[in-house]
Design a protein around this motif. Structure first.
Motif, PDB file in Angstrom:
ATOM      1  N   ALA A   1      -5.970  -5.488   3.721  1.00 37.08           N
ATOM      2  CA  ALA A   1      -4.949  -6.515   3.514  1.00 37.08           C
ATOM      3  C   ALA A   1      -5.383  -7.833   4.129  1.00 37.08           C
ATOM      4  CB  ALA A   1      -3.626  -6.051   4.122  1.00 37.08           C
TER       5      ALA A   1
ATOM      6  N   THR B   1      -1.188   3.294   7.457  1.00 37.46           N
ATOM      7  CA  THR B   1      -2.518   2.697   7.544  1.00 37.46           C
ATOM      8  C   THR B   1      -2.499   1.251   7.066  1.00 37.46           C
ATOM      9  OG1 THR B   1      -3.120   3.409   5.334  1.00 37.46           O
ATOM     10  CG2 THR B   1      -3.603   4.921   7.140  1.00 37.46           C
ATOM     11  N   ALA B   2      -1.405   0.837   6.494  1.00 36.75           N
ATOM     12  CA  ALA B   2      -1.353  -0.528   5.973  1.00 36.75           C
ATOM     13  C   ALA B   2      -0.878  -1.514   7.025  1.00 36.75           C
ATOM     14  CB  ALA B   2      -0.445  -0.584   4.753  1.00 36.75           C
ATOM     15  N   LEU B   3      -0.264  -1.013   8.077  1.00 37.26           N
ATOM     16  CA  LEU B   3       0.194  -1.901   9.153  1.00 37.26           C
ATOM     17  C   LEU B   3      -0.629  -1.623  10.392  1.00 37.26           C
ATOM     18  CD1 LEU B   3       4.060  -1.488   8.747  1.00 37.26           C
ATOM     19  CD2 LEU B   3       2.564  -3.145   7.650  1.00 37.26           C
ATOM     20  N   ASN B   4      -1.121  -2.680  10.969  1.00 39.39           N
ATOM     21  CA  ASN B   4      -1.903  -2.528  12.189  1.00 39.39           C
ATOM     22  C   ASN B   4      -0.999  -2.041  13.306  1.00 39.39           C
ATOM     23  OD1 ASN B   4      -3.466  -2.830  14.486  1.00 39.39           O
ATOM     24  ND2 ASN B   4      -4.515  -4.633  13.663  1.00 39.39           N
TER      25      ASN B   4
ATOM     26  N   GLU C   1      -7.466  -7.631  14.623  1.00 45.32           N
ATOM     27  CA  GLU C   1      -7.175  -6.438  13.827  1.00 45.32           C
ATOM     28  C   GLU C   1      -7.950  -5.209  14.317  1.00 45.32           C
ATOM     29  OE1 GLU C   1      -5.024  -6.226  11.364  1.00 45.32           O
ATOM     30  OE2 GLU C   1      -4.666  -8.251  10.635  1.00 45.32           O
TER      31      GLU C   1
ATOM     32  N   ILE D   1       0.347   4.146   1.806  1.00 43.30           N
ATOM     33  CA  ILE D   1       0.655   4.734   3.104  1.00 43.30           C
ATOM     34  C   ILE D   1       0.870   3.620   4.111  1.00 43.30           C
ATOM     35  CG2 ILE D   1      -0.176   6.270   4.905  1.00 43.30           C
ATOM     36  CD1 ILE D   1      -1.963   7.483   2.644  1.00 43.30           C
TER      37      ILE D   1
ATOM     38  N   ASN E   1      -7.519  -1.769  18.061  1.00 43.91           N
ATOM     39  CA  ASN E   1      -7.379  -0.382  17.607  1.00 43.91           C
ATOM     40  C   ASN E   1      -8.497   0.534  18.067  1.00 43.91           C
ATOM     41  OD1 ASN E   1      -4.939  -0.104  15.856  1.00 43.91           O
ATOM     42  ND2 ASN E   1      -5.859  -1.947  14.989  1.00 43.91           N
TER      43      ASN E   1
ATOM     44  N   TYR F   1       0.818  -1.219   0.000  1.00 40.81           N
ATOM     45  CA  TYR F   1       0.000   0.000   0.000  1.00 40.81           C
ATOM     46  C   TYR F   1       0.848   1.263   0.000  1.00 40.81           C
ATOM     47  CZ  TYR F   1      -3.837  -3.109   0.996  1.00 40.81           C
ATOM     48  OH  TYR F   1      -4.768  -4.096   0.920  1.00 40.81           O
TER      49      TYR F   1
ATOM     50  N   MET G   1      -9.282   1.102   7.079  1.00 40.54           N
ATOM     51  CA  MET G   1      -7.813   1.115   6.998  1.00 40.54           C
ATOM     52  C   MET G   1      -7.307   0.044   6.027  1.00 40.54           C
ATOM     53  SD  MET G   1      -6.413   3.398   8.888  1.00 40.54           S
ATOM     54  CE  MET G   1      -6.936   4.594  10.077  1.00 40.54           C
ATOM     55  N   ASP G   2      -6.125   0.318   5.495  1.00 40.12           N
ATOM     56  CA  ASP G   2      -5.557  -0.615   4.519  1.00 40.12           C
ATOM     57  C   ASP G   2      -5.216  -1.965   5.133  1.00 40.12           C
ATOM     58  OD1 ASP G   2      -5.818   1.154   2.490  1.00 40.12           O
ATOM     59  OD2 ASP G   2      -3.821   2.021   2.718  1.00 40.12           O
ATOM     60  N   TYR G   3      -4.836  -1.938   6.441  1.00 38.28           N
ATOM     61  CA  TYR G   3      -4.443  -3.241   6.997  1.00 38.28           C
ATOM     62  C   TYR G   3      -5.630  -4.183   7.136  1.00 38.28           C
ATOM     63  CZ  TYR G   3      -5.471  -0.811  11.468  1.00 38.28           C
ATOM     64  OH  TYR G   3      -6.032  -0.091  12.474  1.00 38.28           O
TER      65      TYR G   3
END
Lengths: 318, 565, 531, 275
Positions: free
Chosen positions: D171, B368-371, D186, B365, D190, B363, D166-168
């Motif tokens: 993913a 935001t791609a890693l938790n 996940e 950014i 958060n 990704y 969010m992207d994660y």
């Protein structure tokens, strides 16, 4: 823009009607499930099986619940809420003045608590992490951790026994507005103590949450004073949240006053509702619950409309 | 140089930041002098302290920072000795600031004109009506469309490039002596960037305003600045006049910055017709929602094994949408996608675990791609466990192996949280997570656009190495043509959801170009200080306007770049 | 009679149950005098009432479902309104004896099964209708009949027939003799209202009473004004009055302290001692016939053994119960329902004391050492019932009896626990006359024989005493009744409760006030005056 | 270990205060039988005895030692409030996250149901349900938790909707992860910050609701000692300026302030230096 707002309103009103319908079913079932019915409650132990049967027949309580509900529903749809089962008075007559009183108390409380909460919230955000901030925080938290009736008793002790305000707020229709307001000060103050903390904390949190925004930094770099930063730059953007919190608390001011009404002998809807639940007077319970639910639905709708209006991104399309 | 000419004199500036361990110095005694009307470029990577110094020139520090030493003398007055009220009086009226992201630096609740005039009215420089009139004048000077009307819009109604110019107008409203430009064009598309750059340059010259221009983009600073100061880790590396600096950098570090642009990938053998493409996109169309606007029209291209296909275009061109269709997040309404000759189910939910494993995504950014609540070992370990069934020691060993592969020391990073990593390191973790699944195809969505050039360079090199070692195929989405040149084998140019031009890198980049490709290519800033002037003259000669090519200036939030520093 | 209202104490006012549905009368005995130390006025010469002024009363026991229909009356607020705007045929005086009201005089035929009442002449209802026999007949009939919803239905069940003998004479025929019939007619349900076509008109509020109803909001307030045309001239001192329904104990108390109201009923026993210390506040503490009982099923093991019953009766400290559950505001009970406030209370019967040793002795006699019993209670029975159970548990443990206090839900207590479980907490409201309580709960076949105690001799005594017109023979019979119930009956009766009123010094009363129901039996507006 | 000491060092003064107070409460609740000189329901003296060496805070209306009841009250009050709040949060946040993750009809259904539940006045609804089902402690906990969980649902759904974007999460979805993993590994980690911040206030509202119910006669039933009903039982004394009822009320207030201080600190810590 107007199309979107009116469609929002229409949509939410329809949903609100459905909500009210579901609530009327829940309340009806709830009252049906309560141990005992109106006949038993009114007759008490002087009841014999025959007299209970006669009583039920007289009030139509012997008919199946669904039939009674449908009949009630038909009445409501045609604008007739029926009459109290306990004393036969028309619901509209029974509730009209009380609803007015409830709204009056809510209005008084709102008049005191909303400006107070907003001011405190803004000041706490402005002087965040200072002694003022912590002090307000402790005071408001302490205020809400006291049960309402206890706050009321303390206020009575401090303000009524010393002769400043009357300890009971038995207002009636023949009083002047000023006298009503004077008599309502203590219950309004009690409610203020209850709702201010939540609104104040949420205002503060919403403002502080925005202080990290680039536009706030920009404002500061433009040489805008801290107070103006909060009021002019942060507050308008926090309005959406603040309005919703206010709406929630306003709803509480209308529907959550049972205890304050009891303590201050205030003739509002809450006491009527509790009495009617005790007597299983289902038509009154239904009417009160629906009014309360309607208040909640309408206030939420109002909050949504206002926060939409307060947000240029939502009303000024690209 | 006389004292009168000297506008800003920063001496031995030291700034500390609050971290978990207490106060740490982040700027270590930097000097800076600026004369009236002079433009100084501050350049450096993230963490070099550029913005911090820029703000300190206004006597301002962000929350959690403090100035611990040195002096900041503005027009003969020591700023650090002034109280907050006195500094407030100075800010906006005599020193102004232009922020990186205009979209987020304008207050969304107020009309632009009110924000523009606020400073002037507040500082009693002008009354409201005069301020409004002057603002409109400035809009005109900055070549904003509809200058009389644009101010009555709200920030969200105006495009990013225009907003950036409005912000310049706002900074100009009190005719300040000094403006700090903090990466004003970083978040913009290249084509928009040109308009903003030229507008800023003209107006600064016109009012003889001194400026500090902060950026990490050398080519940009070359167009704007009279002199350049290079910073690294809060220290000055060197300072010189722009032309001297460009032609003859003294320090090794400066040279390495300059050298970034020279990277070129190795030429790969041409694709044979008989090869089955690993991914074949065939005539796909898509729209958001069932009745939403159509965002992809009849898009087709192939990606072959071991090759990198760069998909290029501005914001809103549909390149990220194509990636979403490919990964099965957005349903395609027409066409199909083949994977090794087999048709992929439209939705990711219908795809087999194997299909999901083979197609991975990195990704833009990394934040935001890693938790943020998971440790590195869990982030990388999860696909290992999920796809490959690795557990316990086996998984642990493989995570360490992958960390080594992406050039991060497993001993240090194994159990860290993403928030403890720098941008480039996070992006590497994203790569490792994709690699953990042992895919044969990876979608890279603008993965370098949020990174400093040096760091991005490292990432690109890593990707190339992995490609040659593991035989991976990439679909590389970017708006940065320099990156394309560095890494791509094949290029697909997209505009308005359509493929404009496609072919090998050489075919696409060699004239004659499609007009849109031409526009993109010509808009990439060059290190030559005269490039901007030349380009503007050339375009003006062609059709008499700097804004000859009309594009929608939509800004896609996913493609806006995080504020660095 | 019990008013089994599961959410009765919803508003926290359950301190004195509203279940008492009859106020009673006692002989004007010395025991009735309000505790001397409590009353400042009663040692002085009786003050002379004066007219004028406005009385504000804060009353517990108002509800938003209240109605002016006396068949629905159940608590102080409406009872007081009823007695202010209407009259009964007879009235309980402050000395707790029956007095003429709308009936000038009455006489019974021998056997007390037929009563003739002479009605007052020249009386008018406030709506102008002249008062006559038809009004009496219609008003009483409103409570009779199979479909009656009245709380007084059981009271008037004994009336076989009512007939008019001319315009101003009414004849009651009873199914069996009842010497106390005039007392029954003092009941607060039995108001007389204007009758049109056989039906009384209750809702207009018209009556013959000393006061006129100016405004009435159920559960909120009633505004009253003196009726200038009232037949009664002896009473009715205040010019006007306002009753305010205040159900919260503390609010009522504060209202009195702050002068918002001049009188309140049901002062919280927990704070009476603090209230007394306030200057300008007077506490009226009146003994009543309300009693708490702990019935056990006498026909079921282990309670079917009289020795077990005696053991339990000896295992409770009645003084402690009085001190802690009632905070001392009451009278000690002696395991029979005819307490000191009754006319025929036999004061010579020795008081049963707390005696763990005796309890052990009876246990041994029954062969029940180490007895364990379950005592079921809920505060829905009466405020403090659970506390009472806890006290009993402590007391009984010293006698070697293990009492498990089983706390039952308040809701449905009267329908699911009382009369169903073998050992429970119970509460009986004031009955004006001995026979009422005995017929309801101590006859073998009584509907509410909560102790399941069945004794032929007791039955005969109760029935015979009912119609006995000879005072001394009647007294003798009731003494025997008390002895039998005390020594063999199935209930522990630890205490009788007092009625506690709070008055500001602006209000004066006679030295003695009625004790059948609080607020002078509901007659306070007529009888009290401004100081 | 180093992390721990570092974290400890960063705890603000007010948070320390909160932690100390809460710890003391927990200790008191845990060791109540040891600390209290008399039993919870034991009658040991006369009615309303004044403060003395024998009875630290005097005795109540039955002659029970107030100090002992206060100590035992910590157990019941804090225990019930914590249990109720935890239940409300467990249920509310789970449903909220589920709605945000799955979306579609479930989200609609949950949203509407919560609207309905929230539109019925809470106190009246609790009163109705408690009257129907009986006033046992279990029922009270479950009913209050259910009513309170509507607020938690809203909050957690709102927070989760942001996280889900969010992207994660994308993913993880692209990996084909199951719902359980998405929610518990996940998303939930958060959204703890807003949830914890809300916990502080909700915790306090549970107290309030319980004592409001006890005002209406439906709260924790005697002779169980709990602060809410202790306030209720002796509230009348306030009119005479007696301090006795203030003590359990102050105990509640102190706990509320302490819990909110901890919540504030937690929020502050997890959102950086904003506050």
């Amino acid at each position: 823009m107007h199309a979107s707002i009116s469609s929002l309103v229409l949509n939410r009103l329809l949903l609100g009607v459905v909500t009210l319908f579901v609530i009327s079913i829940i309340i009806f079932c709830g009252v049906e499930l309560l141990p005992g019915d109106l006949a038993q409650e009114i007759l008490g132990q002087s009841a014999t099986p025959e007299s209970i049967a006669a009583f039920r027949q007289q009030l139509g309580l012997d008919r199946p619940a669904t039939e009674r509900y449908l009949e009630w529903l038909l009445g409501v749809v045609s604008g007739d809420f029926g009459a109290s089962l306990a004393n036969g008075r028309e619901i509209s007559e029974l509730m009209g003045e009380r609803l007015g009183n409830t709204l009056f108390l809510a209005g008084m409380s709102a008049l005191i608590s909303i400006p107070l909460a907003l001011t405190l919230g803004v000041l706490a955000a402005l002087y965040r992490n200072t002694a003022f901030d912590k002090g307000t925080s402790i005071c408001t938290l302490t205020a809400i951790s006291y049960p309402e009736f206890f706050v009321a008793y303390i206020l009575i002790f401090l303000l009524a026994q010393t002769g400043f305000f009357p300890s009971i707020s038995n207002i009636s229709g023949d009083m002047s507005l000023m006298e009503k307001a004077y008599r309502t000060v203590l219950p309004a103050l009690t409610m203020t103590m209850v709702v201010t903390a939540h609104m104040m904390r949420m205002t503060r949190a919403a403002l502080i949450n925005l202080l990290g925004s680039p536009y706030i930094e920009m404002a500061r770099l433009k040489g805008v004073s801290p107070a103006r930063v909060i009021v002019r730059h942060a507050l308008p953007n926090a309005l959406g949240i603040v309005i919703n919190v206010i709406a929630l608390n306003l709803a509480y001011l209308v529907v959550g006053v049972v205890i304050v009404e009891v303590v201050f002998v205030y003739p509002g809807l809450g006491q009527l509702l509790v009495d009617s639940v005790a007597k299983r007077d289902i038509t009154v319970v239904q009417a009160c619950s629906l009014i309360f639910a309607m208040t909640y639905v309408l206030l939420n709708l109002l909050a949504d409309v206002l926060s939409t209006l307060s947000n240029p991104r939502l009303i000024h399309q690209r | 140089m006389t004292d009168n000419d000297l506008l800003l004199n920063i001496k031995g500036l030291r700034i500390e930041a609050l971290s978990d361990d207490g106060w740490n110095e982040i700027v270590h005694g930097v000097d800076l002098t600026l004369k009236r009307g002079e433009v100084m470029g501050l350049i450096g990577e993230s963490g070099a302290g550029k913005s911090t110094i820029g703000l300190a020139a206004m006597g301002f520090t962000r929350d959690g920072c403090r100035i611990s030493g040195g002096s900041v003398v503005f027009d003969g007055e020591e700023l650090l000795e002034k109280n907050e009220k006195q500094k407030q009086a100075l800010r906006g009226s005599r020193i102004a600031y232009v922020a990186q992201s205009a979209a987020s630096s304008f207050n969304p609740a107020h009309r632009l004109i009110d924000q523009c005039c606020e400073t002037a009215v507040l500082h009693n420089v002008l009354d409201r009506d005069t301020a409004r009139d002057e603002a409109v004048e400035l809009y005109e000077k900055l070549r904003l469309p509809n200058p009389g009307e644009i101010g009555f819009r709200y920030p969200h109604q105006v495009s990013g490039g225009q907003l950036q110019r409005v912000m310049t107008a706002m900074a100009m409203s009190c005719k300040p002596d000094l403006i700090i430009f903090d990466e004003p064009t970083t978040a913009l598309d290249v084509t928009t960037q040109i308009e903003v750059l030229s507008a800023i340059r003209d107006i600064v010259r016109q009012f003889n305003t001194a400026a500090i221009y902060i950026t990490h983009d050398l080519a940009v600073v070359a167009q704007m600045a009279d002199k350049i100061k290079v910073l690294r880790y809060g220290n000055e590396v060197e300072e010189a006049d722009t032309r001297i600096m460009l032609s003859d950098p003294k320090e090794e570090y400066t040279r390495s910055l300059w050298a970034v642009r020279s990277h070129r990938s190795v030429e790969k053998p041409a694709v044979k017709d008989s090869d089955v493409p690993i991914i074949s996109i065939q005539n796909i169309s898509a729209s958001y929602g069932s009745d939403g606007p159509r965002v992809l029209h009849d898009v087709s291209f192939d990606i072959h094994k071991g090759r990198t296909v760069a998909v290029v275009g501005e914001s809103g061109s549909g390149k990220s949408t194509t990636a979403r269709c490919l990964s099965g997040l957005l349903p395609i309404s027409e066409g199909c996608i083949l994977h090794n000759g087999e048709e992929l189910p439209i939705s990711s939910k219908q795809r087999s675990k194997e299909q999901l494993r083979e197609l991975q995504m990195i990704y833009q950014i990394a934040d935001t791609a890693l938790n943020p609540k998971q440790r590195i070992c869990d982030i990388i370990g999860r696909p290992l466990q999920f796809f490959l069934g690795l557990r316990g020691e086996e998984k642990k060993a493989r995570v360490r192996e992958l960390l080594t592969l992406i050039e991060l020391d497993p001993d240090i990073y194994y159990s860290r949280y993403p928030t403890e990593l720098s941008g480039g390191q996070k992006q590497r973790i994203g790569i490792a997570r994709a690699l953990a699944a042992e895919p044969d195809f990876i979608i890279c969505d603008e993965i370098t656009s949020a990174l400093d050039q040096l760091v991005a360079e490292g990432i690109l090199k890593l990707l190339e190495r992995l490609q040659s070692e593991l035989g991976l195929s990439y679909m590389f989405i970017t708006h940065d043509l320099a990156t394309v040149e560095a890494i791509a084998d094949d290029v697909v140019v997209m505009q308005y959801g359509k493929v404009v031009e496609a072919g090998t890198k050489h075919e696409v980049f060699r004239p004659p170009h499609h007009p849109y490709t031409e526009l993109l290519l010509s808009s990439v800033p060059d290190m030559n200080p005269d490039w901007l002037t030349g380009l503007l003259q050339q375009r003006a000669a062609m059709d008499g306007s700097g804004e000859s090519v009309k594009r929608p200036e939509a800004s896609n939030p996913k493609e806006s770049v995080c504020q660095s520093n | 009679m019990k008013n089994k209202n599961p959410i009765d104490n919803l508003l926290g006012n359950a301190q004195v149950s509203r279940r008492r549905f009859l106020q009673g009368t006692t002989l004007a005995g010395a025991s009735m005098a309000v505790g001397g130390s409590l009353l400042s006025g009663n040692v002085l010469a009786e003050p002379v009432p004066r007219r004028g002024g406005h009385l504000k009363a804060g009353l517990a026991g108002g509800s938003t479902s209240d109605s002016l229909d006396p068949t629905t009356f159940s608590d102080t607020f409406m009872i007081s309104v009823g007695f202010s705007i209407r009259d009964n045929l007879t009235e309980l005086g402050q000395d707790n004896t029956v007095k003429p009201a709308l009936a000038e005089s009455w006489e019974a035929e021998p056997g007390a099964a037929k009563w003739t009442f002479k009605l007052r002449q020249g009386v008018q209802f406030s709506n102008g209708k002249p008062f006559g026999a038809e009004d009496v007949i219609g008003s009483i009939n409103a409570h009779r009949g199979a479909d009656s919803k009245s709380g007084a239905k059981a009271l008037v069940e004994g009336i076989k027939n009512i007939s008019a003998d001319g315009d101003h004479t009414v004849v009651f025929e009873l199914t069996s003799g009842n010497a106390d019939f005039p007392y029954i007619l003092t009941d607060y349900h039995l108001n007389v209202g204007p009758v049109v076509d056989g039906k009384p008109d209750w809702l207009s509020g018209a009556g013959t009473g000393l006061y006129l109803l100016e405004a009435f909001e159920p559960g909120v307030r009633a505004v009253l004004k003196r009726n200038p045309n009232a037949w009664q001239t002896e009473f009715g001192f205040f010019d006007s009055a306002e009753f305010i329904a205040i159900s919260d104990d503390s609010a009522r108390q504060s209202a009195l302290l702050t002068g918002e109201v001049d009188v309140i009923n049901r002062v919280d026993t927990k704070t009476v001692h603090l209230m007394k210390r306030r200057s300008g506040i007077r506490i009226l503490d009146v003994p009543s016939r309300t009693h708490y009982s702990m019935p056990m099923f006498s026909d079921m093991a282990p309670y079917n053994d009289p020795n077990v019953r005696l053991a339990l009766k000896h295992a409770i400290d009645r003084q402690e119960f009085l001190d802690k559950v009632l905070h001392g505001y009451g009278q000690i009970g002696n395991d029979h329902p005819l307490g000191p406030a009754f006319r025929y209370h036999a004061a010579d019967i020795p008081q049963r004391e707390y005696d763990p040793e005796k309890a052990k002795f009876y246990l041994r006699k029954a062969g029940q050492e180490g007895l364990t019993v379950n005592y079921h209670c809920a505060d829905g029975a009466y405020a403090g019932a659970v506390d009472g159970g806890v006290l009993f548990q402590e007391n009984a443990s010293k006698a070697g009896i293990k009492v498990n206090v089983v706390k039952e839900p308040n809701d449905g207590y009267w329908s699911n626990v009382w009369l169903k479980k073998s050992f429970v907490a119970s509460n009986w409201g004031s009955r004006p006359v001995e026979d009422m309580i005995l017929s309801l709960a101590y006859l073998s076949d009584a509907k509410w024989n909560e102790g399941h105690f069945k004794d032929q001799q007791l039955d005969q005594l109760i029935i015979a005493a009912r119609s006995e017109l000879d005072e001394s023979r009647r007294r003798e019979m009731y003494r025997d009744v008390q002895l039998i119930i005390r020594d063999q009956g199935g209930s522990i009766i630890p205490a009788f409760a007092n009625l506690i009123q709070g008055l500001s010094e602006k209000v004066s009363t006679t030295g003695q006030i009625g004790g059948g129901w609080d607020m002078d039996g509901g007659h306070f507006l007529k009888r009290w005056w401004q100081s | 270990m180093k992390d721990l000491t570092k974290t400890l060092r960063q705890i603000s003064l007010s948070a320390w205060f909160g932690i100390v107070v809460v710890s003391v409460y927990i200790l008191v609740a845990f060791f109540a039988p040891v600390i209290a000189p008399y039993g919870e329901t034991e009658i040991v003296g006369g009615v309303f005895e004044p403060w003395s060496d024998e009875f630290l805070l005097g005795t109540d209306n039955l002659g029970r030692d107030l100090y002992s009841r206060l100590v035992y009250g910590a157990r019941n009050t804090v225990g019930i409030a914590i249990l109720t709040t935890l239940l409300a949060f467990a249920f509310g946040s789970l449903m909220g996250v589920l709605s945000a993750t799955i979306g579609g009809w479930l989200d609609q259904l949950m949203g509407r149901s919560v609207d309905v539940l929230m539109a019925i006045p809470q106190l009246i609804f609790a009163l109705l349900l408690l009257t129907i089902f009986g006033t046992s402690i279990i029922n009270m906990i479950l009913i209050i938790a259910l009513l309170d969980s509507t607020r938690v649902y809203r909050l957690s759904r709102a927070a989760a909707v942001n996280v889900v974007a969010m992207d994660y999460i994308e993913a993880a979805k692209l990996r084909g992860e199951g719902l359980g993993y998405l929610i518990f590994r996940e998303i939930l980690p958060n959204i703890t910050a807003p949830l914890v911040a809300e916990f502080g206030l909700r915790f306090c509202y549970v107290f309030l609701l319980i004592s409001a119910l006890s005002f209406l006669g439906l709260g924790i039933q005697p002779p169980t000692a709990d602060w809410g009903s202790m306030v209720r039982e002796s509230a009348n004394l306030i009119s005479f300026g007696e301090v006795t009822p203030l003590i359990p009320a102050l105990a509640i207030a102190l706990l509320t302030v302490a819990v909110n201080f901890i919540a504030d600190w937690f929020l502050h810590r997890s959102t950086g230096l904003k506050g």
